[in-house]
Design an enzyme around this catalytic site. Structure first.
Site, PDB file in Angstrom:
ATOM      1  N   SER A 194       0.831  -1.202   0.000  1.00 16.82           N
ATOM      2  CA  SER A 194       0.000   0.000   0.000  1.00 16.82           C
ATOM      3  C   SER A 194       0.871   1.259   0.000  1.00 16.82           C
ATOM      4  CB  SER A 194      -0.951  -0.057   1.202  1.00 16.82           C
ATOM      5  OG  SER A 194      -2.009   0.847   1.071  1.00 16.82           O
TER       6      SER A 194
ATOM      7  N   ASP B 109      -9.106  -5.039  -5.320  1.00 20.38           N
ATOM      8  CA  ASP B 109      -8.558  -4.251  -4.212  1.00 20.38           C
ATOM      9  C   ASP B 109      -9.269  -2.899  -4.183  1.00 20.38           C
ATOM     10  OD1 ASP B 109      -7.021  -2.630  -2.503  1.00 20.38           O
ATOM     11  OD2 ASP B 109      -5.170  -3.673  -3.021  1.00 20.38           O
TER      12      ASP B 109
ATOM     13  N   HIS C 132      -7.256  -6.294  -0.051  1.00 22.21           N
ATOM     14  CA  HIS C 132      -6.231  -5.268  -0.167  1.00 22.21           C
ATOM     15  C   HIS C 132      -4.870  -5.902   0.068  1.00 22.21           C
ATOM     16  CE1 HIS C 132      -4.100  -1.556   0.003  1.00 22.21           C
ATOM     17  NE2 HIS C 132      -3.974  -1.522   1.312  1.00 22.21           N
TER      18      HIS C 132
END
Length: 507
Positions: free
Chosen positions: A226, A450, A477
């Site tokens: 991320s 995601d 995710h």
């Protein structure tokens, strides 16, 4: 682009818009000479590894840091890299030594995202027998201002954060701006201006290079999830010749357009909610059997919480909390059962499960303490990129969002300045698509379902870096080391032996 938009994503979406920031990368001077000037004492420091319990800052980390097989240390870095003889920051480190020392490759540095996530807690929580843990000392770090690193960003107290969750959202731009300014004033008062000036990703990337050297590694092996992909990409721009291997999983948007990035993420959560609604429709689902009407049903269920939060023991579930709980559940289809339970409870005027999901998202432990991830999130984003202080620009952005997402985009017809407009420190980066030269080929992983870092962002990052792209078809995710065998095999083979698939691939 679809014109539909779910109210479910309103809380997260409003936060992005109010911050007035994008998720692009930052152009900085990354030459090795500039990075090394006056920094010998930092690059040459020796790390002293020991017990991890002294690094615990809350009940959760206390429990994690009592686990066997982990070691912790402190890394000294400059507060301000332009004044290396001035104050310093202590970065917390946690490592789990390689399970097979005879086959050890080196150290793997990990960041779990955020911004504001604890790499120490992430590594402590990893399964000891994970594939990369056999070949690498897995090292998690708490970025400057975060977690066990000192000083840390502190804005709101725990009671203030609880109270904020129960307050109705600002009904006017002026009220919202007053709340944002109050937040920023507390950040400055409780964190100090020196930290707020130097907490950005630019300096985290510099810290990572100091960490690389302190670990005794000639080149960096890195895993970023991320927001951690942003750290990795910035490092690759600054120190491309210092990179051995990188896995970047769940890429943040790279095009430098804050409106496009916000819209793409909002649409990602909307699509995740639609998939959840379809799954829920096959069960005893309080939001109905028609997935197309699920959004409206959900809004009806939580509407009373605007005026009267639901009593949950000594606490209350607010309208904002209910929204946040569903956002949290969209991060992985493994949380859908929990979300279903929460909605079933809400139908019976109970709110404990939804409150727990909201607490998980906001970093609140059972003892009432917060992880400060929300404080750090705002601080890092505000110093990373230029703030939006012009209301005309905000209105222009809002109109573009309305065109993309439809007429149900923001909670008020007025446009309020976000916290970054009042930030007491200048930004340290300028948005631009990432550009690298001399970088070895790295691996980008992107998941089709995601919501937080939509699939196309990974495609764009892989193209920008000349990286190999691995597509995972799933609803979650990030994917690496999450029990997906084909993803884990590709990533581990690359990190350990530098073997990449010959072409972009999917699983």
């Amino acid at each position: 682009m679809t014109k539909r938009r779910s109210r479910v994503t309103a809380a997260l979406f409003a936060l992005i818009v109010l911050l007035g920031t994008s998720t692009s990368y930052a152009r900085i001077d990354g030459s090795p000479v500039a990075a090394r000037k006056g920094l010998a004492r930092f690059y040459e420091q020796a790390l002293s590894w020991g017990a991890c319990q002294p690094f615990a800052i809350d009940a959760k980390s206390k429990s994690l840091y009592e686990r066997e097989g982990i070691q912790c240390a402190r890394l000294q870095v400059p507060m301000d890299y332009e004044r290396p003889d001035g104050g310093t920051i202590t970065v917390g480190l946690l490592r789990r030594p390689a399970a097979e020392p005879g086959r050890r490759v080196g150290s793997l540095v990990v960041n779990p995202g955020g911004p504001g996530g604890s790499g120490m807690a992430h590594v402590a929580n990893m399964q000891p027998n994970n594939p990369v843990g056999k070949r690498f000392d897995v090292v998690g770090f708490d970025p400057r201002g975060v977690g066990a690193s000192l000083p840390r960003v502190q804005c709101l107290t725990d009671p203030e954060r609880d109270a904020q969750r129960l307050r109705p959202k600002g009904e006017s731009a002026s009220q919202t701006e007053q709340e944002n300014k109050y937040f920023v004033d507390r950040c400055a008062e409780r964190s100090g201006l020196d930290l707020l000036k130097n907490v950005g990703t630019r300096d985290v990337a510099r810290d990572v290079d100091v960490l690389r050297a302190a670990l005794g590694e000639k080149k960096l092996t890195y895993l970023g999830y991320s927001y951690g992909t942003r750290i990795g990409t910035m490092y690759a721009e600054m120190y491309p010749k210092n990179v051995r291997a990188m896995v970047l999983d769940g890429a943040v948007d790279v095009d430098g357009d804050k409106v496009d990035a916000a819209a793409r993420q909002a649409q990602g959560f909307d699509q995740a909610f639609q998939r959840f609604a379809g799954w829920c429709a096959q069960r005893d689902c309080p939001i109905g059997k028609d997935s197309n009407a699920a959004e409206s049903k959900f809004r009806q269920m939580i509407e009373p919480l605007k005026k009267t939060p639901l009593q949950v023991g000594e606490r209350k579930l607010s309208h904002s909390d209910a929204n946040t709980a569903i956002i949290q559940a969209m991060y992985s289809d493994r949380l859908w059962e929990t979300a279903l339970k929460g909605l079933q409870e809400l139908k019976q005027n109970k709110g404990s499960t939804l409150l727990q999901l909201a607490d998980q998202y906001l970093g609140r432990a059972q003892d009432g303490s917060y992880s400060r991830i929300q404080d750090a999130f705002v601080a890092i984003r505000c110093v990373d990129e230029p703030p939006v202080k012009d209301r005309a620009e905000l209105e222009s952005n809002r109109r573009r969002l309305l065109e993309i997402l439809g007429n149900d985009t923001v909670p008020t017809d007025e446009t309020a300045l976000g916290p970054c407009a009042f930030w007491p420190a200048p930004h340290t980066s300028e948005p631009h698509p990432p550009k690298v030269q001399g970088l070895p080929q790295v691996l980008v992983i992107s998941t089709t379902g995601d919501p937080a870092t939509p699939y196309q962002s990974g495609v764009d990052l892989a193209q920008a870096l000349g990286a190999r792209l691995l597509t995972f078809n799933g609803n979650q995710h990030t994917a690496f080391l999450a029990g997906v065998g084909c993803v884990d095999n590709v990533g581990t083979n690359y990190l350990a032996d530098l073997r990449l698939p010959e072409t972009d691939s999917a699983c």
